[in-house]
Structure formats: structure tokens, C-alpha cells
Write an enzyme that holds these catalytic residues in place. Structure first.
Site, PDB file in Angstrom:
ATOM      1  N   HIS A 118       7.451  65.124  49.263  1.00  0.00           N
ATOM      2  CA  HIS A 118       7.509  65.944  50.295  1.00  0.00           C
ATOM      3  C   HIS A 118       6.585  66.915  50.187  1.00  0.00           C
ATOM      4  CE1 HIS A 118      11.914  64.636  51.112  1.00  0.00           C
ATOM      5  NE2 HIS A 118      11.258  63.745  51.284  1.00  0.00           N
ATOM      6  N   CYS A 126      -5.317  72.482  56.490  1.00  0.00           N
ATOM      7  CA  CYS A 126      -5.550  72.865  57.721  1.00  0.00           C
ATOM      8  C   CYS A 126      -4.881  71.987  58.892  1.00  0.00           C
ATOM      9  CB  CYS A 126      -6.850  72.796  58.207  1.00  0.00           C
ATOM     10  SG  CYS A 126      -7.250  73.033  60.062  1.00  0.00           S
ATOM     11  N   CYS A 149     -12.865  74.744  60.336  1.00  0.00           N
ATOM     12  CA  CYS A 149     -12.622  74.303  61.802  1.00  0.00           C
ATOM     13  C   CYS A 149     -12.053  75.317  62.703  1.00  0.00           C
ATOM     14  CB  CYS A 149     -11.903  72.800  61.855  1.00  0.00           C
ATOM     15  SG  CYS A 149     -10.171  73.249  61.857  1.00  0.00           S
ATOM     16  N   SER A 188      21.217  64.933  47.665  1.00  0.00           N
ATOM     17  CA  SER A 188      22.378  64.333  48.563  1.00  0.00           C
ATOM     18  C   SER A 188      22.020  62.809  48.962  1.00  0.00           C
ATOM     19  CB  SER A 188      22.466  65.370  49.733  1.00  0.00           C
ATOM     20  OG  SER A 188      21.521  65.369  50.441  1.00  0.00           O
ATOM     21  N   ASN A 212      24.837  64.206  39.508  1.00  0.00           N
ATOM     22  CA  ASN A 212      25.260  65.041  40.461  1.00  0.00           C
ATOM     23  C   ASN A 212      26.852  65.498  40.264  1.00  0.00           C
ATOM     24  OD1 ASN A 212      26.006  66.323  43.345  1.00  0.00           O
ATOM     25  ND2 ASN A 212      23.880  65.115  43.868  1.00  0.00           N
TER      26      ASN A 212
HETATM   27  P1  OAD Z   1      20.319  68.891  49.216  1.00  0.00           P
HETATM   28  O1  OAD Z   1      20.510  70.119  49.415  1.00  0.00           O
HETATM   29  O2  OAD Z   1      20.582  67.934  50.535  1.00  0.00           O
HETATM   30  O3  OAD Z   1      21.308  68.170  48.295  1.00  0.00           O
HETATM   31  C1  OAD Z   1      21.396  69.044  46.971  1.00  0.00           C
HETATM   32  C2  OAD Z   1      22.264  68.154  46.029  1.00  0.00           C
HETATM   33  O4  OAD Z   1      22.097  68.714  44.669  1.00  0.00           O
HETATM   34  C3  OAD Z   1      23.527  67.962  46.341  1.00  0.00           C
HETATM   35  O5  OAD Z   1      24.196  66.569  46.293  1.00  0.00           O
HETATM   36  C4  OAD Z   1      24.452  68.848  45.295  1.00  0.00           C
HETATM   37  O6  OAD Z   1      25.809  68.227  45.016  1.00  0.00           O
HETATM   38  C5  OAD Z   1      23.498  68.641  44.128  1.00  0.00           C
HETATM   39  N1  OAD Z   1      23.735  69.750  43.145  1.00  0.00           N
HETATM   40  C6  OAD Z   1      23.875  70.953  43.492  1.00  0.00           C
HETATM   41  N2  OAD Z   1      23.897  71.826  42.419  1.00  0.00           N
HETATM   42  C7  OAD Z   1      23.331  70.750  41.453  1.00  0.00           C
HETATM   43  C8  OAD Z   1      23.308  70.809  39.995  1.00  0.00           C
HETATM   44  N3  OAD Z   1      23.374  72.152  39.108  1.00  0.00           N
HETATM   45  N4  OAD Z   1      22.823  69.619  39.282  1.00  0.00           N
HETATM   46  C9  OAD Z   1      22.667  68.521  39.826  1.00  0.00           C
HETATM   47  N5  OAD Z   1      22.896  68.392  41.101  1.00  0.00           N
HETATM   48  C10 OAD Z   1      23.320  69.564  41.803  1.00  0.00           C
HETATM   49  O7  OAD Z   1      18.948  68.534  48.628  1.00  0.00           O
HETATM   50  P2  OAD Z   1      17.860  67.273  48.836  1.00  0.00           P
HETATM   51  O8  OAD Z   1      18.808  66.000  48.521  1.00  0.00           O
HETATM   52  O9  OAD Z   1      16.875  67.445  47.911  1.00  0.00           O
HETATM   53  O10 OAD Z   1      13.231  67.644  53.062  1.00  0.00           O
HETATM   54  O11 OAD Z   1      17.262  67.171  50.005  1.00  0.00           O
HETATM   55  C11 OAD Z   1      16.523  66.237  50.755  1.00  0.00           C
HETATM   56  C12 OAD Z   1      15.465  66.733  51.535  1.00  0.00           C
HETATM   57  O12 OAD Z   1      16.203  67.340  52.575  1.00  0.00           O
HETATM   58  C13 OAD Z   1      14.557  67.796  51.032  1.00  0.00           C
HETATM   59  O13 OAD Z   1      13.496  67.415  50.133  1.00  0.00           O
HETATM   60  C14 OAD Z   1      14.163  68.717  51.857  1.00  0.00           C
HETATM   61  C15 OAD Z   1      15.437  68.773  52.734  1.00  0.00           C
HETATM   62  O14 OAD Z   1      15.233  68.893  54.270  1.00  0.00           O
HETATM   63  C16 OAD Z   1      11.820  68.245  53.147  1.00  0.00           C
HETATM   64  O15 OAD Z   1      11.298  69.212  52.610  1.00  0.00           O
HETATM   65  C17 OAD Z   1      11.192  66.971  53.783  1.00  0.00           C
END
Ligand code: OAD
Length: 248
Positions: A118, A126, A149, A188, A212
Site C-alpha cells: 500500500h 508526482c 513537469c 481486519s 488478532n
Molecule cells: P484495520 O483498521 O482495518 O484493522 C486493524 C486490525 O488490527 C483489527 O482487526 C484489530 O482487531 C486489530 N488490532 C488492534 N489492535 C491490535 C494489536 N495490538 N495487535 C494486533 N491486532 C490489533 O487495518 P488494516 O487491516 O490494516 O488501506 O486495513 C487495511 C487497509 O485499509 C489499510 O492498509 C488502509 C485502510 O484503508 C490503504 O491505505 C490503501
């Protein structure tokens, strides 16, 4: 909270490991996650901030949002979860770390093989000609113009609706197809194609472990789960792998 018996029984034979990390691994470093009660997407609307149309119609707002997130990282340090993955890289013959995080904390911790699918908030390029731009998000009020540019400079993160960096994702996908153990930690599992990687690995015969504290959309596919923080869960897994290496 212990490593599932079925995994422990085979741990000495594990040679190829892929780990997919999400925002949860950086939560213990003080970096907010996206979803959940305290998540960024509870307070802010992704469609106004994290896509190219939003940037083109209101570049300053989007730039400010990423400057805010970059500032949150200023004092953030890697935690025991990041460090456990550095140890895992040293212990395992074929180790690939795929991260959805843009915070760069894996590299700060010392991980060397990191596939950033990501992007990375510490880099900019740019929007028009794609050339990298040597700009600090924190030093510039609003997006500067590209030196080559004149296009708008933007953070080098993947926005909704944009393709993933093909090379990095392809490498992660190939690694998922050949691994013995796939670990999804702190994600998640709702954003694709990242969330397809554990299923790819499982379909190819890998053991799929989820770490998780909460169950997720991926939980039903997991062979085992550690309902623990990333730091506790990963430390536990590293200890199990290390003891598997030392046993006769
Ligand atoms: P999320 O915010 O969707 O999920 C975070 C996860 O971390 C949840 O399942 C929580 O239960 C878990 N969590 C919280 N605290 C924790 C801890 N101490 N140890 C382990 N797990 C814990 O984040 P992502 O899955 O990373 O996209 O989200 C995916 C993408 O959605 C991101 O990369 C971003 C976002 O929009 C882009 O930037 C393209």
C-alpha cells in the site's frame, strides 16, 4: 494464549513463512488503526481523503490529512511485534513480510525484506509524471509542484480505486503459494487484494495462523488463531520456531 498444538507439532519442519501485517501491529506504537471504535475511518471519510478524485478536487485537504498522519508517526517507535518479525526473518530460511502499513516501522525495526503493497507515507511522487519527489510532507503547506513537469506532488500511498504496486504484490502472491506457514497479524482482512493472500496460501497447502485480539473476516479460514496483541502473539510464535530449530 499459546501456539496451537497442530502448529507446534510441525514447527521444526517450517522453512517458508509469509507474514501479512496490518494497522494493528502498529497500534502498540501509538499509530491509530482504520476500523473499529477508535479507528481513523470512524472520524474521517475515506472517500473524501483517500482517492485520486478527492486529491484532484481538493489537493490541500488531502495533503493536510497525510501531513496529519505523518505527524502522528513522528515519535512512533517500533514495538515488540515489529522486533519479533526481525527475529523471525533471521530464523526462517525463506521469509517474506508483506505489509499493508505505510508507516515504515518494519524497516525502522530492522526488517530487510518488506513488500509494501500500500506504499509508504514517508515518500512522495508526482501525480502526473510519477517521478519521485524529494519533499517532506511536514515541511510543505499544501502539495508542491513537481520540479520536472509542474504536476502536483502526492504521497506515495495507494488510494482506493488505484492498482497495487504490481511487482510487490506479485512477489507476495508467489511467496504465499510456496509457504508452509502464513500469518496474518493486526489486519481486519477486508481490503482486497491484500486479504486474498492468506486464502491463496491456504489453498496451496499452508497452515494459516491469525494473530488478532478480535475475530475478523479472515477468521473462518484460519487453521489456528492467537487471540492476542501482535507483540504477544508474534513473540510466542518466534519462541516456538526457535525452540523447533534447537530440538533434535
Ligand atoms: P484495520 O483498521 O482495518 O484493522 C486493524 C486490525 O488490527 C483489527 O482487526 C484489530 O482487531 C486489530 N488490532 C488492534 N489492535 C491490535 C494489536 N495490538 N495487535 C494486533 N491486532 C490489533 O487495518 P488494516 O487491516 O490494516 O488501506 O486495513 C487495511 C487497509 O485499509 C489499510 O492498509 C488502509 C485502510 O484503508 C490503504 O491505505 C490503501
Amino acid at each position: 494464549m499459546t501456539v496451537p498444538d497442530a502448529l507446534r507439532a510441525t514447527v521444526s519442519r517450517i522453512r517458508r513463512v509469509v507474514v501479512l501485517t496490518g494497522a494493528g501491529i502498529s497500534a502498540e506504537s501509538g499509530v491509530p488503526t482504520f476500523r473499529g471504535e477508535q479507528g481513523l475511518w470512524k472520524q474521517f471519510r475515506p472517500e473524501e481523503l483517500a482517492n485520486v478524485d478527492a486529491f484532484l478536487s481538493n489537493p490541500s485537504l488531502v495533503w493536510e490529512w497525510y501531513a496529519y498522519r505523518r505527524k502522528l508517526l513522528s515519535d512512533a517507535q517500533p514495538n515488540a511485534g515489529h522486533r519479533a518479525l526481525v527475529q523471525m526473518e533471521r530464523l526462517v530460511e525463506d521469509f517474506v513480510l508483506v505489509t499493508q502499513n505505510v508507516d515504515g516501522l518494519h524497516q525502522v525495526a530492522g526488517s530487510t525484506k518488506v513488500l509494501e503493497i500500500h506504499g509508504n507515507i514517508r515518500r512522495n511522487h508526482c501525480q502526473h509524471c510519477r517521478r519521485p519527489a524529494q519533499v517532506d510532507l511536514l515541511q510543505s503547506e499544501g502539495p508542491p509542484k513537481c520540479d520536472y513537469c509542474g504536476g502536483l506532488v502526492r504521497p506515495s500511498v495507494v488510494w482506493f480505486g488505484e492498482p497495487l504496486p504490481m511487482e510487490a504484490f506479485g512477489e507476495g502472491d508467489r511467496a504465499a503459494r510456496r509457504c508452509d506457514l502464513f500469518i496474518a497479524v493486526g489486519t481486519s482482512g477486508v481490503v482486497y487484494p491484500a486479504a486474498s493472500l492468506p486464502l491463496t496460501a491456504k489453498n496451496a497447502g499452508a497452515y494459516f495462523l491469525e494473530i488478532n485480539p478480535e475475530s475478523t473476516d479472515l477468521s473462518r479460514y484460519a487453521d489456528g488463531a492467537l487471540r492476542a496483541s501482535a507483540s504477544d502473539g508474534l513473540t510466542e510464535v518466534v519462541t516456538a520456531i526457535a525452540s523447533g530449530r534447537n530440538s533434535p
